[in-house]
Design an enzyme around this catalytic site. Structure first.
Site, mmCIF file in Angstrom:
data_model
loop_
_atom_site.group_PDB
_atom_site.id
_atom_site.type_symbol
_atom_site.label_atom_id
_atom_site.label_comp_id
_atom_site.label_asym_id
_atom_site.label_seq_id
_atom_site.Cartn_x
_atom_site.Cartn_y
_atom_site.Cartn_z
ATOM 1 N N CYS A 166 0.837 -1.209 0.000
ATOM 2 C CA CYS A 166 0.000 0.000 0.000
ATOM 3 C C CYS A 166 0.868 1.253 0.000
ATOM 4 O O CYS A 166 2.015 1.232 0.360
ATOM 5 C CB CYS A 166 -0.882 0.018 1.245
ATOM 6 S SG CYS A 166 -1.857 -1.457 1.452
ATOM 7 N N HIS A 180 24.032 -40.214 -15.313
ATOM 8 C CA HIS A 180 23.307 -40.880 -16.420
ATOM 9 C C HIS A 180 23.182 -39.953 -17.621
ATOM 10 O O HIS A 180 22.110 -39.812 -18.210
ATOM 11 C CB HIS A 180 21.931 -41.328 -15.913
ATOM 12 C CG HIS A 180 22.015 -42.211 -14.724
ATOM 13 N ND1 HIS A 180 22.295 -43.558 -14.797
ATOM 14 C CD2 HIS A 180 21.963 -41.923 -13.397
ATOM 15 C CE1 HIS A 180 22.373 -44.071 -13.584
ATOM 16 N NE2 HIS A 180 22.163 -43.108 -12.701
#
Ligand code: AGP
Length: 608
Positions: free
Chosen positions: A2, A504
């Protein structure tokens, strides 16, 4: 968040307030309003949406007066409607209040005031203040404001006016910034200097606990015991743009540095340390129904999908409920399995991401109950979900999400804590988690205090063309998030990977030109990641390790090490992400990239 502007002097107040509110638009807001002392009383004008809509309301019937207060609201309690827009007025309309912050005990205070006959017309916590001041008023406005504030838990930056004392504005702060602007025969109140820079560069910054009383003849500052304080006058030498970024070079850096506060705001009023529990008012689901949930889907995009992966591990570990994390863009077109006992958690900073909204609607169509973890109050997802947890992180302007990510993980931890303590988690286990969460703001700050170390690291790697980020367990999503931060603002290709999975395939990429960020806190899988680090080292990869303690097993293997404070496993991603946010930021700046608005990206992807 605000914005507040106040004026008292000899000029017509309304245009000064509107111009000031426009200067505060960067803070993010969704409604606005003014209250003007018009010679006979307090006159308000309010509108939902942008300031242009407020101007149209004002132009239809301009309020005339030389004293007034204005406000841009970033909704925290209650949607962005005219009724919820500030200023809020007392029952007798003699008093108007604008507020920035969160009143934690608003519900209790409101019940007490209603029992005394005060009439509420909004969903906001702020309106409580207007009635508290009215109830306390006995001829002196600042005394009434002080009496009201003594009853309040939470944060505030407020400005108050009253037709009983039409030449006075009272302001006060605790947690939300406010300053007094000093003019010639006129004075201002503002959330930050940008709102009044056009009129004066001489300001008095208010500190927590200060109460200011300003008139066209001058000002005084009191403490909450009404003792006068001597406050220094400061000269603003920033330009407007610098002020909007709080003196930081970019909004992204400002938002990274806001995290101690925003993480605290996400927890504010919700973490019950003593019981090791969390209080979440907006879930909108009974305990019985929550206990019937036997499977959870979390759907999101981008950074929010990364926090979803952390939530999955938290909930499965502590609540023992199966969780599926789904890319929203995939979920909406699959034929997913959804049952009446499915809870679909939807995570979105903006609350407007098209894929995430569509995924939530699909889950609802199939009978799931939906729970939105959203930052922007009143956004579409927040309006359509069945219940929610607002992040309270304040507007996130930088396209690359930083403070929203940490607040999302906190919101997920709060939800997990609540659900786990309804199920199998003991009070001592809950307390341990709650205490670890409560320590995070200071731990994040301790990392930010060493940002220069990360900037030096960025200098080393700003010319890299590829990065690999490795993490295990809770820190695999942190590796993904670190990689996303780097690639989206520096345009360097970066991949996040589960550390063991690197063998991997990606290990083929590693050579002496490849920086490899390894998130290696001393957690339950630490020994495992040390072997991954050795595999990278054996191929001459450059290791940048995020660690939590001295590890003899890593001696001589790390090219760079950045130490973060130790916490429980499920919270480590929050701490590990802070140096990675900074690393991405400084590398991007050193590469001359547009950090706040990276090429090709939007802050909210509202298209498929
Ligand atoms: C994060 O840095 C990106 N800007 C982006 O991935 C973002 O997280 C994603 O678009 C989801 O946005 P949302 O959280 O507003 O739904």
């Amino acid at each position: 968040m605000c914005g507040i502007v106040g004026y008292v002097g000899d000029k017509i107040a309304t245009p000064i307030l509107i111009d000031g509110l426009k200067r505060l638009e960067y803070r993010g807001y969704d409604s606005a309003g003014v209250a003007i002392m018009n010679g006979t009383g307090v006159e308000t004008r309010k509108a939902a949406g942008k300031i242009a809509r407020l101007e149209a309301v004002i132009d239809a019937k301009p309020p005339v007066g030389t004293l007034g207060i204005g406000h841009t609201r970033w909704a925290t309690h209650g949607p962005p409607t005219v009724g919820n827009a500030h200023p809020h007025v007392s029952t007798d309309r003699s008093i108007a209040v604008v507020h920035n912050g969160i009143i934690e005990n608003a519900t209790v205070l409101k019940a007490g005031l209603e029992a005394r006959g005060f009439i509420f017309t909004s969903d906001t916590d702020t309106e409580v203040l207007a009635h508290l001041v009215e109830a306390a008023y006995a001829g002196n406005l600042e005394a009434a404001v002080i009496e009201a504030l003594r009853q309040v838990d939470g944060t505030y930056g407020i400005a108050v006016i009253s037709s009983n004392e039409p030449d006075k504005i009272v302001a006060a702060r605790r947690g939300s910034p406010l300053l007094i602007g000093l003019g010639e025969g006129e004075y201002y109140i503002a959330s930050d200097a940008s709102a009044i820079l056009a009129h004066t560069r001489n300001v008095v910054y208010l500190d927590d606990g200060d109460v200011a009383v300003i008139t066209r003849d001058g000002y005084k500052v009191l403490d909450l015991n009404s003792i006068a304080l001597d406050k220094p006058v400061s000269r603003i030498d920033w330009d407007l743009e610098q002020i909007e970024r709080g003196g930081y070079q970019h909004f992204m850096l400002k938002e990274i540095f806001e995290q101690p506060t925003t993480v605290e705001n996400t927890m504010r009023g919700r973490l019950i340390l003593e019981e090791g529990f969390s209080k979440l008012g907006g879930l909108n689901i009974s305990k019985e129904d929550l206990l019937k949930v036997d499977n959870i889907i979390i759907t999101a995009c981008g950074t929010s999908w990364h926090s979803a992966l952390i939530g999955e591990m938290m909930i499965e570990e502590l609540c023992r409920i199966p969780v599926e994390v789904e890319y929203a863009s995939e979920f909406r077109y699959r034929n997913p399995i959804v049952t009446p006992t499915t809870l679909c958690i939807v995570i979105s900073q903006s609350g407007e991401t098209a894929d995430t909204l569509a995924a939530m609607r699909e889950a609802k169509r199939r009978g799931a109950r939906t729970l939105g973890l959203v930052n922007v109050v009143g956004s579409t997802i927040a309006r359509e979900d069945d219940g929610g947890i607002y992040l309270h992180a304040g507007p996130e302007i930088g396209v690359a999400s930083t403070k929203a990510f940490s607040s999302q993980v906190i919101a997920l931890a709060l939800f997990t804590l609540k659900l786990a303590r309804l199920r199998n988690l003991s009070v001592s286990q809950g307390r341990a988690i709650a205490q670890a969460m409560a320590k995070l703001p200071e731990q994040i700050q301790s990392i930010l205090d060493r940002a220069d170390e990360i900037e030096a690291l960025a200098e080393e790697f700003k010319r890299a063309t590829n990065f690999l980020y490795l993490g295990r367990g809770y820190n695999f999503p942190a590796a993904l998030e670190g990689a996303l931060k780097l690639k989206e603002i520096s345009y360097i290709h970066a991949e996040g990977y589960p550390a063991a999975e690197m063998k991997h395939g990606p290990i083929a990429l590693i050579d002496e030109m490849m920086p490899v960020v390894c998130i290696a806190p001393h957690d339950s899988v630490f020994e495992k990641i040390t072997s991954n680090i050795q595999e990278v080292k054996a191929r001459k990869g450059k290791i940048i390790a995020i660690t939590t303690r001295d590890e003899p097993s890593l001696a001589g293997k790390l090219d760079y090490e950045f130490r973060i404070p130790e916490t429980i496993d499920l919270l480590t991603p929050i701490l590990a992400s802070v140096p990675l946010q900074l690393l991405a930021y400084y590398i991007a700046v050193k590469r001359g990239c547009n950090v706040d608005q990276p090429r090709n990206l939007a802050k909210s992807v509202t298209v498929e």
